[in-house]
Design an enzyme around this catalytic site. Structure first.
Site, PDB file in Angstrom:
ATOM      1  N   CYS A  81      -5.446   3.201  -3.319  1.00  9.24           N
ATOM      2  CA  CYS A  81      -4.362   2.215  -3.367  1.00  9.24           C
ATOM      3  C   CYS A  81      -3.259   2.796  -4.237  1.00  9.24           C
ATOM      4  O   CYS A  81      -3.506   3.103  -5.413  1.00  9.24           O
ATOM      5  CB  CYS A  81      -4.884   0.903  -3.949  1.00  9.24           C
ATOM      6  SG  CYS A  81      -3.616  -0.350  -4.256  1.00  9.24           S
ATOM      7  N   CYS A 194       2.089   3.778   1.017  1.00 12.48           N
ATOM      8  CA  CYS A 194       1.052   2.751   0.859  1.00 12.48           C
ATOM      9  C   CYS A 194      -0.040   3.069   1.875  1.00 12.48           C
ATOM     10  O   CYS A 194       0.271   3.422   3.028  1.00 12.48           O
ATOM     11  CB  CYS A 194       1.637   1.362   1.113  1.00 12.48           C
ATOM     12  SG  CYS A 194       0.405   0.029   1.194  1.00 12.48           S
TER      13      CYS A 194
END
Length: 280
Positions: A81, A194
């Site tokens: 992440c 992302c």
């Protein structure tokens, strides 16, 4: 009590964690490169997205999940992440100095190596782009290479992907809105900052082609993270050497049935999915 003195045998699993399902884009690279390894995947879906949370909240969640995966015998941790890496990876490494920890960051370095115009667009969450670690990294690379980064926060895009709305009209409209100002610049390289975004890469590529005739190189960092993980496991003699098919177990703070469905729809996999800490 788990301590950093615990043995780290090669037969133990690798823990992979994300705020939701975005980390599956990293897991697929890891599984392809190391099919003998047992994998644990943790989706903190009840607290997603991280991009709009405070750095302190992300730090607390990341440390809690790291502890959870270590208690499940993880020999290594992949923070799959971008936002959690930016906010908390230093704290994880400080808390568990003997644990092999690999973070993920937007692919600014490979983008700087590939760009011809020295103009690079970055799609990422607001949290990632606002973090001190991103600012430091981007300024350092810009100073050393002369590239210019044009940053585009993508509010709501990770949410759409988390819901599985990969080809919806809303998702398409969001991507178009965020790409349009970037394509007005002379960028020739686009960073997917992302881990959720690779799952809508076909849609991103389609919209890029509609907006510009230029050839745009797209950077997805899942492969680079996997290579770093392989290197670290080899350095510490933690690679699984048995000829076998590794297992895959998943945990979620959301609904197990939802994650199970997402595994199948995105990766064609059907792992055991269990409820984890912090679930409502």
């Amino acid at each position: 009590m788990v301590t950093d003195k615990m043995p780290m045998g090669k037969d133990r699993p690798i823990g992979i964690f994300d705020s939701g399902v975005g980390g599956l884009s990293v897991l697929r690279h890891i599984r392809a490169a190391m099919p003998a390894e047992d994998l644990l995947y943790f989706a903190d879906s009840a607290h997603a997205p991280y991009g709009d949370k405070t750095e302190q909240a992300i730090l607390e969640r990341t440390l809690a999940i790291a502890q959870f995966l270590i208690e499940h015998n993880a020999k290594a941790l992949v923070v799959a992440c971008n936002t959690a890496t930016a906010a908390a990876i230093k704290a994880v490494r400080s808390a568990y100095p003997s644990l092999a920890v690999v973070g993920i960051e937007p692919g600014l370095k490979p983008a700087a190596l590939q760009t011809r115009t020295k103009m690079i667009g970055v799609l990422a969450t607001r949290g990632t782009l606002a973090s001190a670690s991103f600012s430091t990294l981007s300024q350092k690379i810009a100073a050393s290479t002369g590239v210019q980064f044009t940053l585009q926060p993508c509010v709501g895009l990770a949410d759409q992907i988390e819901k599985g709305a990969l080809n919806s009209a809303v998702t398409e409209a969001l991507i178009h809105r965020y790409l349009a100002p970037l394509m007005e610049q002379d960028i020739d390289t686009l960073v997917l900052g992302c881990t959720h975004y690779p799952f809508v890469r076909p849609l991103i590529e389609s919209i890029v082609h509609r907006l510009t005739s230029r050839q745009i190189t797209i950077i997805d960092t899942g492969d680079a993270v996997t290579k770093q993980l392989v290197r670290i496991l080899a350095e510490h003699a933690l690679q699984q050497t048995a000829i076998r098919s590794g297992s895959l177990t998943a945990f979620t703070t959301g609904q197990p049935t939802v994650l199970k469905s997402t595994f199948f729809s995105l990766l064609g996999l059907q792992p055991t999915v269990l409820q984890a800490l912090g679930a409502p």
